[in-house]
Design a protein around this motif. Structure first.
Motif, PDB file in Angstrom:
ATOM      1  N   MET A  35       0.836  -1.280   0.068  1.00 32.20           N
ATOM      2  CA  MET A  35       0.025   0.102   0.021  1.00 32.20           C
ATOM      3  C   MET A  35       1.025   1.124   0.023  1.00 32.20           C
ATOM      4  O   MET A  35       2.092   1.261   0.687  1.00 32.20           O
ATOM      5  N   THR A  36       0.552   2.143  -0.849  1.00 32.05           N
ATOM      6  CA  THR A  36       1.335   3.381  -0.918  1.00 32.05           C
ATOM      7  C   THR A  36       0.381   4.507  -0.708  1.00 32.05           C
ATOM      8  O   THR A  36      -0.698   4.527  -0.715  1.00 32.05           O
ATOM      9  N   SER A  37       1.015   5.888  -0.510  1.00 33.56           N
ATOM     10  CA  SER A  37       0.248   6.882  -0.268  1.00 33.56           C
ATOM     11  C   SER A  37      -0.465   7.098  -1.765  1.00 33.56           C
ATOM     12  O   SER A  37      -1.616   7.905  -1.448  1.00 33.56           O
ATOM     13  N   GLY A  94      -0.787   8.714   9.818  1.00 33.16           N
ATOM     14  CA  GLY A  94      -2.002   8.375  10.416  1.00 33.16           C
ATOM     15  C   GLY A  94      -3.292   8.062   9.459  1.00 33.16           C
ATOM     16  O   GLY A  94      -3.540   6.541   9.699  1.00 33.16           O
ATOM     17  N   SER A  95      -3.325   8.540   8.501  1.00 27.03           N
ATOM     18  CA  SER A  95      -4.206   8.125   7.423  1.00 27.03           C
ATOM     19  C   SER A  95      -3.678   6.762   6.867  1.00 27.03           C
ATOM     20  O   SER A  95      -4.442   5.922   6.606  1.00 27.03           O
ATOM     21  N   ILE A  96      -2.659   6.720   6.556  1.00 27.14           N
ATOM     22  CA  ILE A  96      -2.470   5.375   5.822  1.00 27.14           C
ATOM     23  C   ILE A  96      -2.244   4.280   6.961  1.00 27.14           C
ATOM     24  O   ILE A  96      -2.500   3.111   6.433  1.00 27.14           O
ATOM     25  N   LEU A  97      -1.715   4.450   7.987  1.00 24.09           N
ATOM     26  CA  LEU A  97      -1.977   3.409   8.974  1.00 24.09           C
ATOM     27  C   LEU A  97      -3.443   2.918   9.189  1.00 24.09           C
ATOM     28  O   LEU A  97      -3.632   1.718   9.382  1.00 24.09           O
ATOM     29  N   GLU A  98      -4.180   3.804   9.229  1.00 27.25           N
ATOM     30  CA  GLU A  98      -5.769   3.536   9.687  1.00 27.25           C
ATOM     31  C   GLU A  98      -6.243   2.804   8.654  1.00 27.25           C
ATOM     32  O   GLU A  98      -6.997   1.408   8.586  1.00 27.25           O
ATOM     33  N   VAL A  99      -5.893   3.029   7.072  1.00 30.25           N
ATOM     34  CA  VAL A  99      -6.511   2.321   6.012  1.00 30.25           C
ATOM     35  C   VAL A  99      -5.919   0.853   6.080  1.00 30.25           C
ATOM     36  O   VAL A  99      -6.404  -0.101   5.642  1.00 30.25           O
ATOM     37  N   ALA A 100      -4.458   0.920   6.161  1.00 27.92           N
ATOM     38  CA  ALA A 100      -3.588  -0.273   6.102  1.00 27.92           C
ATOM     39  C   ALA A 100      -4.377  -1.365   7.102  1.00 27.92           C
ATOM     40  O   ALA A 100      -4.418  -2.494   6.872  1.00 27.92           O
ATOM     41  N   GLN A 117      -7.337  -1.081   8.375  1.00 33.04           N
ATOM     42  CA  GLN A 117      -8.731  -1.726   8.069  1.00 33.04           C
ATOM     43  C   GLN A 117      -8.619  -2.857   6.504  1.00 33.04           C
ATOM     44  O   GLN A 117      -9.131  -3.714   6.848  1.00 33.04           O
ATOM     45  N   VAL A 118      -7.565  -2.566   5.807  1.00 35.16           N
ATOM     46  CA  VAL A 118      -7.412  -3.567   4.784  1.00 35.16           C
ATOM     47  C   VAL A 118      -6.902  -4.872   5.116  1.00 35.16           C
ATOM     48  O   VAL A 118      -7.181  -6.002   4.599  1.00 35.16           O
ATOM     49  N   PHE A 119      -5.884  -4.820   6.115  1.00 35.54           N
ATOM     50  CA  PHE A 119      -5.219  -6.196   6.612  1.00 35.54           C
ATOM     51  C   PHE A 119      -5.890  -6.726   7.920  1.00 35.54           C
ATOM     52  O   PHE A 119      -5.511  -7.907   8.141  1.00 35.54           O
ATOM     53  N   GLY A 120      -6.713  -6.042   8.724  1.00 33.35           N
ATOM     54  CA  GLY A 120      -7.482  -6.566   9.566  1.00 33.35           C
ATOM     55  C   GLY A 120      -6.615  -6.636  10.879  1.00 33.35           C
ATOM     56  O   GLY A 120      -6.894  -7.172  11.820  1.00 33.35           O
ATOM     57  N   VAL A 121      -5.288  -5.833  10.827  1.00 32.44           N
ATOM     58  CA  VAL A 121      -4.520  -6.039  12.190  1.00 32.44           C
ATOM     59  C   VAL A 121      -3.916  -4.616  12.192  1.00 32.44           C
ATOM     60  O   VAL A 121      -3.934  -4.031  11.343  1.00 32.44           O
ATOM     61  N   PRO A 122      -3.612  -4.140  13.493  1.00 34.98           N
ATOM     62  CA  PRO A 122      -3.030  -2.969  13.640  1.00 34.98           C
ATOM     63  C   PRO A 122      -1.601  -2.794  13.081  1.00 34.98           C
ATOM     64  O   PRO A 122      -0.932  -3.805  12.920  1.00 34.98           O
ATOM     65  N   ILE A 123      -1.262  -1.724  12.390  1.00 35.29           N
ATOM     66  CA  ILE A 123      -0.022  -1.436  11.866  1.00 35.29           C
ATOM     67  C   ILE A 123       0.927  -0.620  12.628  1.00 35.29           C
ATOM     68  O   ILE A 123       0.129   0.560  12.635  1.00 35.29           O
ATOM     69  N   SER A 124       1.840  -0.527  13.198  1.00 37.55           N
ATOM     70  CA  SER A 124       2.570   0.417  13.962  1.00 37.55           C
ATOM     71  C   SER A 124       3.491   1.281  12.860  1.00 37.55           C
ATOM     72  O   SER A 124       3.693   0.750  11.765  1.00 37.55           O
ATOM     73  N   SER A 125       3.663   2.537  13.384  1.00 36.43           N
ATOM     74  CA  SER A 125       4.220   3.604  12.324  1.00 36.43           C
ATOM     75  C   SER A 125       5.767   3.158  11.925  1.00 36.43           C
ATOM     76  O   SER A 125       6.013   3.646  10.997  1.00 36.43           O
ATOM     77  N   ASP A 126       6.287   2.161  12.600  1.00 39.35           N
ATOM     78  CA  ASP A 126       7.671   1.747  12.177  1.00 39.35           C
ATOM     79  C   ASP A 126       7.690   0.855  10.990  1.00 39.35           C
ATOM     80  O   ASP A 126       8.821   0.592  10.400  1.00 39.35           O
ATOM     81  N   ALA A 127       6.579   0.531  10.264  1.00 37.79           N
ATOM     82  CA  ALA A 127       6.116  -0.226   9.396  1.00 37.79           C
ATOM     83  C   ALA A 127       6.377   0.789   8.064  1.00 37.79           C
ATOM     84  O   ALA A 127       6.341   0.277   6.932  1.00 37.79           O
ATOM     85  N   LEU A 128       6.056   1.926   8.278  1.00 39.50           N
ATOM     86  CA  LEU A 128       6.138   2.875   6.983  1.00 39.50           C
ATOM     87  C   LEU A 128       7.564   3.138   6.647  1.00 39.50           C
ATOM     88  O   LEU A 128       8.464   3.387   7.478  1.00 39.50           O
ATOM     89  N   VAL A 129       7.672   3.264   5.296  1.00 38.02           N
ATOM     90  CA  VAL A 129       8.889   3.483   4.590  1.00 38.02           C
ATOM     91  C   VAL A 129       8.825   4.877   4.018  1.00 38.02           C
ATOM     92  O   VAL A 129       7.484   5.274   3.310  1.00 38.02           O
TER      93      VAL A 129
END
Length: 61
Positions: A1-3, A16-22, A24-36
């Motif tokens: 997933m990208t911006s 924050g928006s990217i993490l929220e959508v991710a 929802q898509v993957f069904g698990v919380p995504i931490s901010s250290d997963a962002l590139v």
């Protein structure tokens, strides 16, 4: 997933928006250290000064 998935450049698109959508898509919380992140450069910034003249080699012909 990208911006780009969310639409690039809008004020509502941020980490924050990217993490929220991710999440929802993957069904698990995504931490901010997963962002590139990325930094864009102009061609001149990437290549540095360009000498458009020909090098001093000999001519063939």
């Amino acid at each position: 997933m990208t911006s780009a998935t969310l639409g690039e450049g809008g004020p509502e698109v941020g980490p924050g928006s990217i993490l929220e959508v991710a999440a929802q898509v993957f069904g698990v919380p995504i931490s901010s250290d997963a962002l590139v992140g990325e930094e864009r450069m102009t061609p001149e910034q990437f290549t540095g000064p360009v000498n458009w003249g020909l090098s001093g080699g000999s001519r063939r012909g």
